[in-house]
Scaffold this active site. Structure first.
Site, PDB file in Angstrom:
ATOM      1  N   ASP A 215      23.434  44.561  49.526  1.00 27.78           N
ATOM      2  CA  ASP A 215      22.680  43.400  49.038  1.00 27.78           C
ATOM      3  C   ASP A 215      21.782  43.847  47.885  1.00 27.78           C
ATOM      4  O   ASP A 215      20.996  44.785  48.046  1.00 27.78           O
ATOM      5  CB  ASP A 215      21.839  42.836  50.180  1.00 27.78           C
ATOM      6  CG  ASP A 215      21.055  41.592  49.795  1.00 27.78           C
ATOM      7  OD1 ASP A 215      21.080  41.189  48.610  1.00 27.78           O
ATOM      8  OD2 ASP A 215      20.390  41.022  50.687  1.00 27.78           O
TER       9      ASP A 215
ATOM     10  N   SER B  47      17.477  34.492  53.797  1.00 25.64           N
ATOM     11  CA  SER B  47      17.413  34.546  52.337  1.00 25.64           C
ATOM     12  C   SER B  47      16.188  33.769  51.836  1.00 25.64           C
ATOM     13  O   SER B  47      15.061  34.113  52.183  1.00 25.64           O
ATOM     14  CB  SER B  47      18.718  34.016  51.728  1.00 25.64           C
ATOM     15  OG  SER B  47      18.773  34.279  50.346  1.00 25.64           O
TER      16      SER B  47
ATOM     17  N   HIS C 288      24.949  40.211  50.862  1.00 25.04           N
ATOM     18  CA  HIS C 288      23.918  39.224  51.134  1.00 25.04           C
ATOM     19  C   HIS C 288      24.499  38.055  51.931  1.00 25.04           C
ATOM     20  O   HIS C 288      25.480  37.450  51.541  1.00 25.04           O
ATOM     21  CB  HIS C 288      23.327  38.724  49.814  1.00 25.04           C
ATOM     22  CG  HIS C 288      22.107  37.878  49.986  1.00 25.04           C
ATOM     23  ND1 HIS C 288      20.917  38.371  50.465  1.00 25.04           N
ATOM     24  CD2 HIS C 288      21.886  36.549  49.749  1.00 25.04           C
ATOM     25  CE1 HIS C 288      20.017  37.417  50.503  1.00 25.04           C
ATOM     26  NE2 HIS C 288      20.588  36.288  50.093  1.00 25.04           N
TER      27      HIS C 288
ATOM     28  N   GLY D  44      19.824  29.147  50.558  1.00 18.56           N
ATOM     29  CA  GLY D  44      20.329  28.299  49.477  1.00 18.56           C
ATOM     30  C   GLY D  44      19.590  28.485  48.172  1.00 18.56           C
ATOM     31  O   GLY D  44      19.717  27.653  47.267  1.00 18.56           O
ATOM     32  N   GLY D  45      18.821  29.567  48.058  1.00 18.36           N
ATOM     33  CA  GLY D  45      18.115  29.847  46.812  1.00 18.36           C
ATOM     34  C   GLY D  45      17.096  28.797  46.443  1.00 18.36           C
ATOM     35  O   GLY D  45      16.774  28.640  45.263  1.00 18.36           O
TER      36      GLY D  45
END
Length: 331
Positions: A278, A172, A308, A95-96
């Protein structure tokens, strides 16, 4: 790496705030679109869920921080092998650093499918989000969760999870969290007993830097993860005033953390996965090479094509990842 810096690259036409569906508020917080990432409720062992193949439940970790753990177990173990203990995966969602939750439907399903296919127990951790809680808040929560697990009296974890066979995994930005949490706890493994970590699983981990890599330049306008969006997520997540070569963002800066020597010493193995569709793949490959040069046991798995977080957004593509995970965990 390319010699081009962050500021010298062309910009993407998309407004990254619009892409992320966030509004930046004057007090430094953001307003998120509540409908972008729907949630799924846990499915406990209850008559209301008679056919559920994977059971799950939420337990608070630190109520002052609103952190919790969502525990997943395969139902067949509960019904057929009540005394069998399974490998434990402690998981940090993507979720960054600014989006999503352990309850987000995409990560609930991702974890449930891993549990069903690999026959493991997953403890998926809810951590605080940036920019309201900038890094290292998520790392603090990640480590606190590991200490919570070692002392918990929860019957599912105590009865079905093999604490002596634990892996720390993230996707991620969650892979970034798994890496930094791993660095921290590698120096205090004795204090985590009976929890014994065997390795780290970095699933398409999110890293960056001030100099663009070849894959970042090649995929600068990637529709799934444009570079302007990466830059904004880092700007919202890193401590105020630091650049993208801060150690939280760039793990290879200054040759990497000295704490990697401890990971080598205790014998953890590290899986790094990625794909050439990605934009982050060059950084993931660089990380794997650096770990190998440091003497860490590294398994790199880098596929062709895709994008990604493809295994999260397209569950049909996750089967190949399950094979990689099974080989890494059970070999």
């Amino acid at each position: 790496m390319s010699g081009q810096s962050v500021s010298s690259n062309p910009t993407v036409d998309n407004d990254p705030y619009e892409y992320l569906q966030i509004i930046h508020n004057m007090d430094g917080t953001i307003t998120r679109n509540p409908n972008r990432y729907p949630n799924t409720s846990a499915t406990p062992d209850h008559p209301d869920y008679p056919t559920t193949q994977v059971l799950s439940k939420d337990i608070p970790i630190n109520q002052s921080k609103n952190t919790f753990v969502r525990i997943f177990i395969p139902r067949h173990t509960l019904d057929t092998f009540p005394n069998k203990k399974l490998p434990l995966l402690v998981y940090y969602h993507a979720g960054g650093f600014i989006h999503c939750s352990a309850a987000s439907t995409i990560f609930h399903n991702f974890c449930a499918n891993i549990v069903m296919e690999l026959h493991v127990v997953i403890a998926s951790i809810e951590y605080r989000l940036a920019p309201e809680h900038r890094l290292p808040a998520a790392y603090d929560d990640a480590v606190e969760a590991l200490h919570w697990i070692k002392t918990t009296h929860d019957n599912w974890l105590r009865q079905y999870a093999d604490f002596s066979n634990c892996y720390v995994m993230g996707s991620s930005s969650g892979g970034n969290i798994a890496y930094h949490a791993g660095l921290r706890v590698a120096t205090e493994v004795d204090h985590l007993e009976p929890l014994m970590i065997k390795g780290l699983i970095l699933h398409q981990p999110f890293f960056g830097g001030t100099q663009r890599t070849g894959s970042e330049m090649r995929l600068i306008n990637d529709p799934r993860l444009p570079q302007s969006v990466c830059d904004l997520m880092w700007d919202l997540s890193l401590p105020i005033g630091v650049d993208h070569d801060h150690e939280y963002c760039n793990p290879t800066v200054r040759g990497g953390s000295e704490l990697l020597d401890q990971i080598k010493l205790i014998g953890w193995k590290v899986l790094v996965t990625g794909c050439d569709g990605d934009p982050l793949v060059d950084r993931q490959i660089e990380l794997a090479k650096m770990l190998e040069e440091k003497g860490v046991q590294v398994v790199g798995h880098f596929g062709v094509g895709d994008y990604h977080m493809v295994e999260v957004t397209e569950p049909s593509k996750a089967q190949a990842l399950h094979v990689v995970l099974k080989r890494f965990i059970f070999s």
